[in-house]
Motif scaffolding. Structure first.
Motif, PDB file in Angstrom:
ATOM      1  N   ALA A 269      36.423  38.261  53.984  1.00 57.85           N
ATOM      2  CA  ALA A 269      35.544  37.177  53.554  1.00 57.85           C
ATOM      3  C   ALA A 269      34.599  37.641  52.450  1.00 57.85           C
ATOM      4  O   ALA A 269      34.379  36.928  51.458  1.00 57.85           O
ATOM      5  CB  ALA A 269      34.751  36.641  54.743  1.00 57.85           C
ATOM      6  N   ARG A 270      34.049  38.836  52.606  1.00 57.79           N
ATOM      7  CA  ARG A 270      33.122  39.369  51.600  1.00 57.79           C
ATOM      8  C   ARG A 270      33.832  39.591  50.262  1.00 57.79           C
ATOM      9  O   ARG A 270      33.304  39.240  49.205  1.00 57.79           O
ATOM     10  CB  ARG A 270      32.518  40.676  52.099  1.00 57.79           C
ATOM     11  N   ASN A 271      35.019  40.136  50.305  1.00 56.59           N
ATOM     12  CA  ASN A 271      35.755  40.401  49.068  1.00 56.59           C
ATOM     13  C   ASN A 271      36.253  39.126  48.407  1.00 56.59           C
ATOM     14  O   ASN A 271      36.175  38.988  47.181  1.00 56.59           O
ATOM     15  CB  ASN A 271      36.928  41.341  49.351  1.00 56.59           C
ATOM     16  N   VAL A 272      36.752  38.196  49.198  1.00 53.65           N
ATOM     17  CA  VAL A 272      37.277  36.950  48.643  1.00 53.65           C
ATOM     18  C   VAL A 272      36.145  36.102  48.060  1.00 53.65           C
ATOM     19  O   VAL A 272      36.317  35.437  47.035  1.00 53.65           O
ATOM     20  CB  VAL A 272      38.068  36.164  49.703  1.00 53.65           C
ATOM     21  N   ALA A 273      34.978  36.149  48.683  1.00 48.14           N
ATOM     22  CA  ALA A 273      33.836  35.403  48.156  1.00 48.14           C
ATOM     23  C   ALA A 273      33.455  35.899  46.764  1.00 48.14           C
ATOM     24  O   ALA A 273      33.094  35.115  45.880  1.00 48.14           O
ATOM     25  CB  ALA A 273      32.641  35.527  49.102  1.00 48.14           C
ATOM     26  N   GLY A 274      33.546  37.206  46.548  1.00 43.64           N
ATOM     27  CA  GLY A 274      33.184  37.767  45.250  1.00 43.64           C
ATOM     28  C   GLY A 274      34.306  37.743  44.240  1.00 43.64           C
ATOM     29  O   GLY A 274      34.071  37.715  43.032  1.00 43.64           O
ATOM     30  N   GLN A 275      35.547  37.733  44.738  1.00 41.30           N
ATOM     31  CA  GLN A 275      36.717  37.782  43.860  1.00 41.30           C
ATOM     32  C   GLN A 275      37.863  37.045  44.550  1.00 41.30           C
ATOM     33  O   GLN A 275      38.692  37.660  45.225  1.00 41.30           O
ATOM     34  CB  GLN A 275      37.101  39.241  43.575  1.00 41.30           C
ATOM     35  N   PRO A 276      37.954  35.729  44.404  1.00 45.00           N
ATOM     36  CA  PRO A 276      38.962  34.939  45.129  1.00 45.00           C
ATOM     37  C   PRO A 276      40.396  35.409  44.938  1.00 45.00           C
ATOM     38  O   PRO A 276      41.230  35.267  45.834  1.00 45.00           O
ATOM     39  CB  PRO A 276      38.764  33.530  44.561  1.00 45.00           C
ATOM     40  N   GLY A 277      40.686  36.014  43.781  1.00 45.81           N
ATOM     41  CA  GLY A 277      42.040  36.481  43.522  1.00 45.81           C
ATOM     42  C   GLY A 277      42.508  37.587  44.453  1.00 45.81           C
ATOM     43  O   GLY A 277      43.703  37.886  44.515  1.00 45.81           O
ATOM     44  N   ILE A 278      41.575  38.176  45.198  1.00 44.77           N
ATOM     45  CA  ILE A 278      41.950  39.210  46.169  1.00 44.77           C
ATOM     46  C   ILE A 278      42.809  38.614  47.282  1.00 44.77           C
ATOM     47  O   ILE A 278      43.691  39.293  47.832  1.00 44.77           O
ATOM     48  CB  ILE A 278      40.689  39.870  46.767  1.00 44.77           C
ATOM     49  N   ALA A 279      42.592  37.355  47.629  1.00 45.55           N
ATOM     50  CA  ALA A 279      43.344  36.744  48.730  1.00 45.55           C
ATOM     51  C   ALA A 279      44.845  36.710  48.446  1.00 45.55           C
ATOM     52  O   ALA A 279      45.637  37.244  49.238  1.00 45.55           O
ATOM     53  CB  ALA A 279      42.805  35.350  49.037  1.00 45.55           C
ATOM     54  N   PRO A 280      45.306  36.111  47.333  1.00 45.05           N
ATOM     55  CA  PRO A 280      46.744  36.166  47.059  1.00 45.05           C
ATOM     56  C   PRO A 280      47.253  37.582  46.815  1.00 45.05           C
ATOM     57  O   PRO A 280      48.414  37.893  47.099  1.00 45.05           O
ATOM     58  CB  PRO A 280      46.918  35.288  45.813  1.00 45.05           C
ATOM     59  N   ALA A 281      46.398  38.468  46.320  1.00 50.12           N
ATOM     60  CA  ALA A 281      46.813  39.854  46.083  1.00 50.12           C
ATOM     61  C   ALA A 281      47.138  40.558  47.399  1.00 50.12           C
ATOM     62  O   ALA A 281      48.148  41.271  47.511  1.00 50.12           O
ATOM     63  CB  ALA A 281      45.719  40.615  45.334  1.00 50.12           C
ATOM     64  N   VAL A 282      46.304  40.369  48.409  1.00 48.44           N
ATOM     65  CA  VAL A 282      46.542  40.991  49.711  1.00 48.44           C
ATOM     66  C   VAL A 282      47.768  40.375  50.382  1.00 48.44           C
ATOM     67  O   VAL A 282      48.573  41.080  51.004  1.00 48.44           O
ATOM     68  CB  VAL A 282      45.290  40.859  50.609  1.00 48.44           C
ATOM     69  N   LEU A 283      47.934  39.072  50.247  1.00 48.42           N
ATOM     70  CA  LEU A 283      49.122  38.415  50.786  1.00 48.42           C
ATOM     71  C   LEU A 283      50.381  39.015  50.159  1.00 48.42           C
ATOM     72  O   LEU A 283      51.375  39.293  50.846  1.00 48.42           O
ATOM     73  CB  LEU A 283      49.041  36.912  50.517  1.00 48.42           C
TER      74      LEU A 283
ATOM     75  N   ALA B 194      54.222  47.116  40.073  1.00 48.17           N
ATOM     76  CA  ALA B 194      53.277  47.594  39.055  1.00 48.17           C
ATOM     77  C   ALA B 194      51.971  46.806  39.041  1.00 48.17           C
ATOM     78  O   ALA B 194      50.912  47.357  38.725  1.00 48.17           O
ATOM     79  CB  ALA B 194      53.922  47.557  37.675  1.00 48.17           C
ATOM     80  N   SER B 195      52.028  45.528  39.392  1.00 50.23           N
ATOM     81  CA  SER B 195      50.822  44.694  39.331  1.00 50.23           C
ATOM     82  C   SER B 195      50.173  44.478  40.699  1.00 50.23           C
ATOM     83  O   SER B 195      49.247  43.665  40.820  1.00 50.23           O
ATOM     84  CB  SER B 195      51.161  43.336  38.702  1.00 50.23           C
ATOM     85  N   LEU B 196      50.633  45.190  41.712  1.00 51.79           N
ATOM     86  CA  LEU B 196      50.007  45.046  43.032  1.00 51.79           C
ATOM     87  C   LEU B 196      48.548  45.500  42.982  1.00 51.79           C
ATOM     88  O   LEU B 196      48.199  46.455  42.287  1.00 51.79           O
ATOM     89  CB  LEU B 196      50.747  45.882  44.072  1.00 51.79           C
ATOM     90  N   ARG B 197      47.713  44.823  43.727  1.00 48.96           N
ATOM     91  CA  ARG B 197      46.319  45.244  43.861  1.00 48.96           C
ATOM     92  C   ARG B 197      45.797  44.818  45.224  1.00 48.96           C
ATOM     93  O   ARG B 197      46.504  44.206  46.003  1.00 48.96           O
ATOM     94  CB  ARG B 197      45.459  44.653  42.737  1.00 48.96           C
ATOM     95  N   GLY B 198      44.559  45.193  45.510  1.00 54.84           N
ATOM     96  CA  GLY B 198      43.982  44.896  46.808  1.00 54.84           C
ATOM     97  C   GLY B 198      43.968  46.093  47.739  1.00 54.84           C
ATOM     98  O   GLY B 198      43.503  45.995  48.874  1.00 54.84           O
ATOM     99  N   PHE B 199      44.448  47.239  47.246  1.00 61.90           N
ATOM    100  CA  PHE B 199      44.509  48.433  48.088  1.00 61.90           C
ATOM    101  C   PHE B 199      43.119  48.842  48.584  1.00 61.90           C
ATOM    102  O   PHE B 199      42.967  49.308  49.713  1.00 61.90           O
ATOM    103  CB  PHE B 199      45.136  49.597  47.300  1.00 61.90           C
ATOM    104  N   GLU B 200      42.126  48.671  47.721  1.00 59.29           N
ATOM    105  CA  GLU B 200      40.781  49.099  48.104  1.00 59.29           C
ATOM    106  C   GLU B 200      40.226  48.269  49.252  1.00 59.29           C
ATOM    107  O   GLU B 200      39.412  48.759  50.050  1.00 59.29           O
ATOM    108  CB  GLU B 200      39.839  49.039  46.891  1.00 59.29           C
ATOM    109  N   VAL B 201      40.638  47.026  49.368  1.00 59.64           N
ATOM    110  CA  VAL B 201      40.178  46.180  50.474  1.00 59.64           C
ATOM    111  C   VAL B 201      40.731  46.697  51.796  1.00 59.64           C
ATOM    112  O   VAL B 201      40.017  46.772  52.805  1.00 59.64           O
ATOM    113  CB  VAL B 201      40.592  44.714  50.248  1.00 59.64           C
TER     114      VAL B 201
ATOM    115  N   SER C 267      46.426  39.655  55.573  1.00 63.68           N
ATOM    116  CA  SER C 267      47.216  38.632  54.884  1.00 63.68           C
ATOM    117  C   SER C 267      47.075  37.283  55.584  1.00 63.68           C
ATOM    118  O   SER C 267      47.009  36.244  54.920  1.00 63.68           O
ATOM    119  CB  SER C 267      48.685  39.050  54.801  1.00 63.68           C
ATOM    120  N   ARG C 268      47.012  37.299  56.909  1.00 68.19           N
ATOM    121  CA  ARG C 268      46.761  36.045  57.638  1.00 68.19           C
ATOM    122  C   ARG C 268      45.413  35.453  57.248  1.00 68.19           C
ATOM    123  O   ARG C 268      45.293  34.251  56.965  1.00 68.19           O
ATOM    124  CB  ARG C 268      46.826  36.327  59.141  1.00 68.19           C
ATOM    125  N   ASP C 269      44.387  36.292  57.202  1.00 63.57           N
ATOM    126  CA  ASP C 269      43.057  35.815  56.849  1.00 63.57           C
ATOM    127  C   ASP C 269      42.999  35.352  55.392  1.00 63.57           C
ATOM    128  O   ASP C 269      42.280  34.406  55.058  1.00 63.57           O
ATOM    129  CB  ASP C 269      42.015  36.905  57.106  1.00 63.57           C
TER     130      ASP C 269
END
Length: 322
Positions: free
Chosen positions: A50-64, A98-105, A131-133
């Protein structure tokens, strides 16, 4: 961000289905796996997401996307999170990744859980929960995640190069890739709906907008403005231009309108028969799509590493334990 109203209904509908899940060593997965050993696991995952997605919404599809790319290579074992070593090349370095991200979360979550309940929660389970969240925080369904996976002690770059679906895949190739992992055409069509959120780079949709005849002309023209015939692979475009950060069924409406961004997206519609029927059903009925997507995510999350794969609960998600 709030969960969708359908979340509770979907979660209840999946209770019986969850009981059928199994781990790599044959033991049953369970949504209550950590109830005694790490009871706050779901709260920790949700709060960090929630904290990461609030600051950077693109993290949600990245983690999925991370979860998809993990499960499709050697099963859901957290291998996509591993860095390279002298003994193997990281899956992160494979061309499709190559374009995967979200590892830091994932690492943030792991660090907190190691403090609360050391050496208990696997990175593979963290990725499944996150990914569910991610889906729920974008307005999609929630579901009970079967837990109890273990982490692989090796990465598999070659398997990632060869096994992940390509943006240029046709329907036959897509059906085959999913079938090899125990997923049927309905699972494939529902899981492809994850492209209702997120972005793709020009290199992945260039062929589609410059040479594909099965495309809406105005859509192709719009996308070509940010994606010339050569060079400039960084031009990003949303999979779903109507609601790019809302988890809904607009993706399927785009396919019917011949406005799928990737060739592999549009391949899901136009062949006729049952396949077209699935796309049309999801375009009309968002609740059915949400329910089928949740079920398919559980099924995908049940993909096990090959028998005999060395596994553990990693203490850090990017390296194996000593």
């Amino acid at each position: 961000m709030a969960y969708s109203k359908s979340s509770c209904v979907v979660a209840l509908a999946l209770l019986l289905f969850v009981a059928l899940a199994f781990t790599a060593n044959g033991a049953k997965l369970s949504a209550r796996y950590y109830d005694k050993t790490c009871p706050n696991v779901q709260r920790v995952v949700r709060s960090v997401m929630a904290r990461n997605v609030a600051g950077q919404p693109g993290i949600a599809p990245a983690v999925l996307r991370l979860f998809f790319h993990d499960c499709f290579v050697n099963g859901c074992d957290g291998s996509v999170l591993l860095d390279s070593t002298p003994f193997w090349d990281s899956e992160k370095d494979a061309v499709p990744n190559a374009s995967l991200r979200g590892f830091e979360v994932v690492e943030q979550i792991k660090s907190l859980l190691e403090h609360d309940c050391p050496a208990t929660v696997s990175c593979a389970d963290i990725l499944a929960l996150a990914s569910r969240d991610a889906v729920a925080m974008l307005g999609g369904p929630a579901w009970n995640v079967p837990l109890g996976r273990k982490d692989s002690r090796a990465a598999h770059k070659d398997a990632a190069e060869a096994g992940l679906p390509s943006p240029q895949d046709n329907l036959t190739a897509l059906v085959s890739a999913f079938r090899e992992r125990g997923l049927d055409a309905r699972d494939m069509t529902a899981l492809s709906g994850a492209h209702t959120v997120g972005m793709a780079s020009c290199e992945n949709y260039r062929e589609r907008v410059h040479g594909d005849g099965d495309i809406d002309p105005s859509f192709a023209e719009t996308r070509r403005r940010n994606c010339p015939p050569s060079g400039n692979d960084g031009g990003m475009a949303p999979f779903d231009e109507q609601t790019p950060m809302r988890f809904d069924n607009a993706y399927y409406k785009d396919l019917i309108a011949r406005r799928g961004l990737l060739s592999s997206d549009q391949a899901l519609y136009g062949s006729g028969g049952k396949q077209d029927g699935l796309v049309e059903m999801y375009s009309r009925d968002g609740e059915t799509f949400a329910r089928d997507f949740a079920k398919a995510m559980v099924r995908m999350g049940n993909i096990r590493p090959p028998k005999g794969t060395p596994v553990e609960v990693r203490l850090s998600c990017n390296v194996v334990n000593n």
